[in-house]
Design a protein around this motif. Sequence first.
Motif, PDB file in Angstrom:
ATOM      1  N   VAL A 151      -9.585   7.432  -1.184  1.00 37.59           N
ATOM      2  CA  VAL A 151      -9.352   6.025  -1.497  1.00 37.59           C
ATOM      3  C   VAL A 151     -10.519   5.210  -0.962  1.00 37.59           C
ATOM      4  O   VAL A 151     -11.047   5.473   0.119  1.00 37.59           O
ATOM      5  N   SER A 152     -10.923   4.230  -1.751  1.00 33.91           N
ATOM      6  CA  SER A 152     -12.042   3.362  -1.392  1.00 33.91           C
ATOM      7  C   SER A 152     -11.674   1.937  -1.762  1.00 33.91           C
ATOM      8  O   SER A 152     -11.215   1.668  -2.877  1.00 33.91           O
ATOM      9  N   LEU A 153     -11.851   1.017  -0.825  1.00 35.92           N
ATOM     10  CA  LEU A 153     -11.509  -0.384  -1.040  1.00 35.92           C
ATOM     11  C   LEU A 153     -12.695  -1.249  -0.605  1.00 35.92           C
ATOM     12  O   LEU A 153     -12.726  -1.757   0.512  1.00 35.92           O
ATOM     13  N   SER A 192      -3.821   0.639  -0.554  1.00 37.47           N
ATOM     14  CA  SER A 192      -4.441   1.923  -0.897  1.00 37.47           C
ATOM     15  C   SER A 192      -3.947   3.030   0.015  1.00 37.47           C
ATOM     16  O   SER A 192      -3.778   4.181  -0.415  1.00 37.47           O
ATOM     17  N   ILE A 193      -3.699   2.702   1.277  1.00 35.62           N
ATOM     18  CA  ILE A 193      -3.177   3.685   2.218  1.00 35.62           C
ATOM     19  C   ILE A 193      -1.770   4.099   1.826  1.00 35.62           C
ATOM     20  O   ILE A 193      -1.413   5.286   1.896  1.00 35.62           O
ATOM     21  N   ASP A 194      -0.957   3.156   1.379  1.00 40.06           N
ATOM     22  CA  ASP A 194       0.377   3.498   0.891  1.00 40.06           C
ATOM     23  C   ASP A 194       0.296   4.463  -0.287  1.00 40.06           C
ATOM     24  O   ASP A 194       1.053   5.442  -0.366  1.00 40.06           O
ATOM     25  N   LEU A 195      -0.626   4.202  -1.212  1.00 38.18           N
ATOM     26  CA  LEU A 195      -0.782   5.085  -2.369  1.00 38.18           C
ATOM     27  C   LEU A 195      -1.260   6.471  -1.939  1.00 38.18           C
ATOM     28  O   LEU A 195      -0.779   7.490  -2.450  1.00 38.18           O
ATOM     29  N   ILE A 228     -10.574   7.772   3.574  1.00 39.48           N
ATOM     30  CA  ILE A 228     -10.308   6.338   3.413  1.00 39.48           C
ATOM     31  C   ILE A 228     -11.575   5.571   3.746  1.00 39.48           C
ATOM     32  O   ILE A 228     -12.239   5.858   4.740  1.00 39.48           O
ATOM     33  N   MET A 229     -11.905   4.583   2.918  1.00 44.71           N
ATOM     34  CA  MET A 229     -12.903   3.570   3.266  1.00 44.71           C
ATOM     35  C   MET A 229     -12.324   2.231   2.842  1.00 44.71           C
ATOM     36  O   MET A 229     -11.959   2.032   1.682  1.00 44.71           O
ATOM     37  N   LEU A 259      -0.359   5.410  10.235  1.00 49.48           N
ATOM     38  CA  LEU A 259      -1.660   5.981   9.917  1.00 49.48           C
ATOM     39  C   LEU A 259      -2.784   5.042  10.351  1.00 49.48           C
ATOM     40  O   LEU A 259      -3.791   5.490  10.927  1.00 49.48           O
ATOM     41  N   VAL A 260      -2.626   3.748  10.106  1.00 47.88           N
ATOM     42  CA  VAL A 260      -3.647   2.794  10.541  1.00 47.88           C
ATOM     43  C   VAL A 260      -3.768   2.808  12.063  1.00 47.88           C
ATOM     44  O   VAL A 260      -4.879   2.811  12.612  1.00 47.88           O
TER      45      VAL A 260
END
Length: 343
Positions: A150-152, A184-187, A229-230, A322-323
Motif C-alpha cells: 500500500v502506498s499513500l 489504506s492500512i485497514d484495506l 506500507i508507505m 498496527l500503527v
Amino acid sequence: MKTWGFGIIGTGSIADFHAAAIKEIGRGRLVAVANRTEARAKAFAEKENCGYATDYKELLANPDIDIVCVTTSSGSHATIGLDVLNAGKHLVVEKPIAMNTKESLELIRTAEQKGVTISVISQRRFEKQHAAVREVLDSGALGKLLLVEVSLPFYRTQAYYDSADWRGTIDQDGGALMNQGIHSIDLLLWFGGAVETVYGKTATQTHTMEAEDIGLALITFKNGAFGTIMASTSIQPGFAAALNLYGEKGSIKLEGSAITHWTVPGVEQPDLGENTNYGGVSDPRSISHVNHRIQLENVIDAIESGKELYLKGIDGLRAVQLVEGIYESSKSGAPIRLEEVSG
C-alpha cells in the motif's frame, strides 16, 4: 418500518458527509447535532433542519436518538465514544476508533456490556474495486498470497496543520499513518489478514508538527505473506493511493478508484462503470458521501435484523494496533511482534 434517529457529535467538515449520508437513508433522520461552539452548532443545525446542543451529553439524553456518529478530533473519540455507549446509544465513530489499542479495546468491551453496536468508519471497503478484490481472495483465484503493497503519497499544506491546535499532534490527531493512512492500512489488513511482526520507520520531514509526515513499514502476516506500507503528507502535488496484491497465480494493481492491472486466472476484470468516489489526495473534503451511506445502512441492518456488521470495532482496533507497532518499532529500531486481539 422504524425511522432511526441519528445524532452527530462534532460539526466539522467530516460531519457534512455523515449528514448527507443520513439524508439518503430512507430509514434514518438527523435529530440533532452537538458542538461546543454555539454558533457552529446552530449554523449546522439550521442548514440540516435539526436540533442542536453545545453539550453533547444533552444530545445523548435525547430519547429520539438511537445512533450517534462521532466526528470530532481523533483524540476525543475514546472519551466521547464511551459516553455514547454508556448512554445506551449505538456508536458510529470516524477513523481512527481511538488513539491507542487500550482505548480501542475499552470501547469494544463497553459496547458488548451495554448490548449496543459499535462500528468504525472505513468506507473505502465499499468501493467497487475493493469489493472485487475481496471476492477474488475469498475464491482463492490468486492462490497463495505473497505480497500486499500500500502506498499513500498525499499532500497537506502547513496551513492545514496550523488550522487547529490538535492537528498533527500525536495524542489528538496522529500523523500520515494514523490519520490519512489508516484507510489504506485497514484495506491491507482486510486483504492480508492478521499481522505477526512489523518493522517501521517514521519521520517529520517537511512540516512543523509533532507527528510524522512520512511512515514506512515492512510486515509479515501470520499466513506467511509480506506487506509494505508507505504513507506521507509531504508528496507534492499529491497522488492517489495505490494498492497492489501479488499471489502465486496472478496479480492485481489498484490506483485510486481504478484497476490498473488484473491478472486473475479464470476471472475477468470487473467493469467498474462510473467509479469516481475516490478523493482526498490534497484536499480532505474532496470525497464522496456515498460509501458513508452504504456503511450507515449496514449498521441499521445489523441492528434491525442481525445482518453481519461489515466494519466492527475490532477492525478499527487492529488498524490502530498496527500503527502503534510501527511507531514502537521506529523508536526502538527493532521489529515488533503484534499480539492477536479478539473481539
